[in-house]
Design a protein around this motif. Structure first.
Motif, PDB file in Angstrom:
ATOM      1  N   LEU A 151      12.821  15.893  19.009  1.00  0.00           N
ATOM      2  CA  LEU A 151      12.893  15.621  17.576  1.00  0.00           C
ATOM      3  C   LEU A 151      12.266  14.263  17.266  1.00  0.00           C
ATOM      4  O   LEU A 151      11.466  14.131  16.337  1.00  0.00           O
ATOM      5  N   ALA A 152      12.609  13.265  18.059  1.00  0.00           N
ATOM      6  CA  ALA A 152      12.064  11.927  17.859  1.00  0.00           C
ATOM      7  C   ALA A 152      10.546  11.942  18.029  1.00  0.00           C
ATOM      8  O   ALA A 152       9.818  11.283  17.288  1.00  0.00           O
ATOM      9  N   PHE A 153      10.090  12.705  19.004  1.00  0.00           N
ATOM     10  CA  PHE A 153       8.659  12.810  19.264  1.00  0.00           C
ATOM     11  C   PHE A 153       7.937  13.396  18.061  1.00  0.00           C
ATOM     12  O   PHE A 153       6.899  12.896  17.637  1.00  0.00           O
ATOM     13  N   GLU A 154       8.498  14.449  17.499  1.00  0.00           N
ATOM     14  CA  GLU A 154       7.869  15.074  16.334  1.00  0.00           C
ATOM     15  C   GLU A 154       7.791  14.110  15.159  1.00  0.00           C
ATOM     16  O   GLU A 154       6.802  14.073  14.429  1.00  0.00           O
ATOM     17  N   LEU A 155       8.840  13.302  14.991  1.00  0.00           N
ATOM     18  CA  LEU A 155       8.866  12.365  13.876  1.00  0.00           C
ATOM     19  C   LEU A 155       7.787  11.299  14.011  1.00  0.00           C
ATOM     20  O   LEU A 155       7.078  10.994  13.057  1.00  0.00           O
ATOM     21  N   VAL A 156       7.643  10.722  15.213  1.00  0.00           N
ATOM     22  CA  VAL A 156       6.650   9.653  15.366  1.00  0.00           C
ATOM     23  C   VAL A 156       5.233  10.207  15.453  1.00  0.00           C
ATOM     24  O   VAL A 156       4.275   9.519  15.139  1.00  0.00           O
ATOM     25  N   ALA A 157       5.106  11.461  15.876  1.00  0.00           N
ATOM     26  CA  ALA A 157       3.771  12.046  16.034  1.00  0.00           C
ATOM     27  C   ALA A 157       3.214  12.546  14.713  1.00  0.00           C
ATOM     28  O   ALA A 157       2.005  12.711  14.564  1.00  0.00           O
ATOM     29  N   ASP A 158       4.071  12.762  13.756  1.00  0.00           N
ATOM     30  CA  ASP A 158       3.673  13.330  12.479  1.00  0.00           C
ATOM     31  C   ASP A 158       2.573  12.503  11.823  1.00  0.00           C
ATOM     32  O   ASP A 158       2.709  11.300  11.632  1.00  0.00           O
ATOM     33  N   GLY A 159       1.453  13.135  11.513  1.00  0.00           N
ATOM     34  CA  GLY A 159       0.364  12.447  10.829  1.00  0.00           C
ATOM     35  C   GLY A 159      -0.544  11.648  11.744  1.00  0.00           C
ATOM     36  O   GLY A 159      -1.407  10.926  11.279  1.00  0.00           O
ATOM     37  N   THR A 160      -0.346  11.741  13.058  1.00  0.00           N
ATOM     38  CA  THR A 160      -1.202  11.017  13.997  1.00  0.00           C
ATOM     39  C   THR A 160      -1.968  12.023  14.859  1.00  0.00           C
ATOM     40  O   THR A 160      -1.783  13.229  14.742  1.00  0.00           O
ATOM     41  N   VAL A 161      -2.806  11.499  15.754  1.00  0.00           N
ATOM     42  CA  VAL A 161      -3.565  12.379  16.655  1.00  0.00           C
ATOM     43  C   VAL A 161      -2.644  13.113  17.620  1.00  0.00           C
ATOM     44  O   VAL A 161      -3.038  14.055  18.283  1.00  0.00           O
ATOM     45  N   VAL A 162      -1.413  12.646  17.692  1.00  0.00           N
ATOM     46  CA  VAL A 162      -0.459  13.253  18.621  1.00  0.00           C
ATOM     47  C   VAL A 162       0.274  14.438  17.982  1.00  0.00           C
ATOM     48  O   VAL A 162       0.926  15.222  18.655  1.00  0.00           O
ATOM     49  N   GLU A 163       0.116  14.542  16.668  1.00  0.00           N
ATOM     50  CA  GLU A 163       0.814  15.607  15.955  1.00  0.00           C
ATOM     51  C   GLU A 163       0.452  16.975  16.544  1.00  0.00           C
ATOM     52  O   GLU A 163      -0.724  17.287  16.748  1.00  0.00           O
ATOM     53  N   GLY A 164       1.442  17.767  16.811  1.00  0.00           N
ATOM     54  CA  GLY A 164       1.216  19.108  17.336  1.00  0.00           C
ATOM     55  C   GLY A 164       1.068  19.170  18.848  1.00  0.00           C
ATOM     56  O   GLY A 164       0.954  20.250  19.416  1.00  0.00           O
ATOM     57  N   ALA A 165       1.078  18.003  19.478  1.00  0.00           N
ATOM     58  CA  ALA A 165       0.938  17.985  20.940  1.00  0.00           C
ATOM     59  C   ALA A 165       2.205  18.527  21.595  1.00  0.00           C
ATOM     60  O   ALA A 165       3.302  18.415  21.055  1.00  0.00           O
ATOM     61  N   GLU A 166       2.001  19.102  22.749  1.00  0.00           N
ATOM     62  CA  GLU A 166       3.136  19.602  23.507  1.00  0.00           C
ATOM     63  C   GLU A 166       3.789  18.433  24.242  1.00  0.00           C
ATOM     64  O   GLU A 166       3.108  17.609  24.847  1.00  0.00           O
ATOM     65  N   LEU A 167       5.085  18.356  24.178  1.00  0.00           N
ATOM     66  CA  LEU A 167       5.808  17.308  24.887  1.00  0.00           C
ATOM     67  C   LEU A 167       6.359  17.892  26.185  1.00  0.00           C
ATOM     68  O   LEU A 167       7.126  18.843  26.169  1.00  0.00           O
ATOM     69  N   ARG A 168       5.894  17.332  27.297  1.00  0.00           N
ATOM     70  CA  ARG A 168       6.380  17.807  28.595  1.00  0.00           C
ATOM     71  C   ARG A 168       7.241  16.715  29.215  1.00  0.00           C
ATOM     72  O   ARG A 168       6.784  15.590  29.404  1.00  0.00           O
ATOM     73  N   VAL A 169       8.449  17.062  29.491  1.00  0.00           N
ATOM     74  CA  VAL A 169       9.385  16.092  30.033  1.00  0.00           C
ATOM     75  C   VAL A 169       9.677  16.390  31.501  1.00  0.00           C
ATOM     76  O   VAL A 169      10.015  17.515  31.851  1.00  0.00           O
ATOM     77  N   GLU A 170       9.476  15.391  32.320  1.00  0.00           N
ATOM     78  CA  GLU A 170       9.844  15.528  33.729  1.00  0.00           C
ATOM     79  C   GLU A 170      11.025  14.602  33.991  1.00  0.00           C
ATOM     80  O   GLU A 170      10.933  13.393  33.786  1.00  0.00           O
ATOM     81  N   GLU A 171      12.109  15.174  34.424  1.00  0.00           N
ATOM     82  CA  GLU A 171      13.278  14.346  34.701  1.00  0.00           C
ATOM     83  C   GLU A 171      13.253  13.878  36.155  1.00  0.00           C
ATOM     84  O   GLU A 171      13.036  14.658  37.071  1.00  0.00           O
TER      85      GLU A 171
END
Ligand code: ZN
Length: 107
Positions: free
Chosen positions: A33-53
């Motif tokens: 959710l946080a990722f979508e908020l900061v990515a909104d309107g930038t080149v990162v918007e719509g990017a897939e977020l892959r999390v490795e724990e």
């Protein structure tokens, strides 16, 4: 995601890979959710977020054993010593950006 934007320049980012240590106690859904908020309107918007724990690991100062640990308190599984150093598991970093036609490492 400032790092992601700086490295991407004007190119659109297809995916962002992040490494998150177990010790960070990050909730994946909250991160998305946080990722979508900061990515909104930038080149990162719509990017897939892959999390490795990254599992937490400690190194014992008494016997030098390295072991994965899953809960507090951290102690050495070999000798029981509490004198251990966390060597993995506190990461929180952007590992790589996958641009539309290339992969750029963000470190
Ligand atoms: Zn030990």
């Amino acid at each position: 995601m400032t790092i992601a934007r700086e490295h991407a320049g004007d190119r659109r980012v297809a995916a962002v890979e992040v490494k998150i240590g177990h010790l960070r106690q990050v909730v994946p859904s909250a991160l998305s959710l946080a990722f979508e908020l900061v990515a909104d309107g930038t080149v990162v918007e719509g990017a897939e977020l892959r999390v490795e724990e990254i599992p937490a690991r400690v190194a014992c100062r008494e016997c030098a054993a390295e072991r994965r640990v899953t809960e507090f308190p951290f102690l050495c599984a070999e000798c029981g010593s509490l004198d251990v150093e966390v060597i993995a598991g506190d990461e929180l970093l952007v590992d790589a950006l996958e641009l539309e036609d290339a992969v750029a490492v963000a470190r």
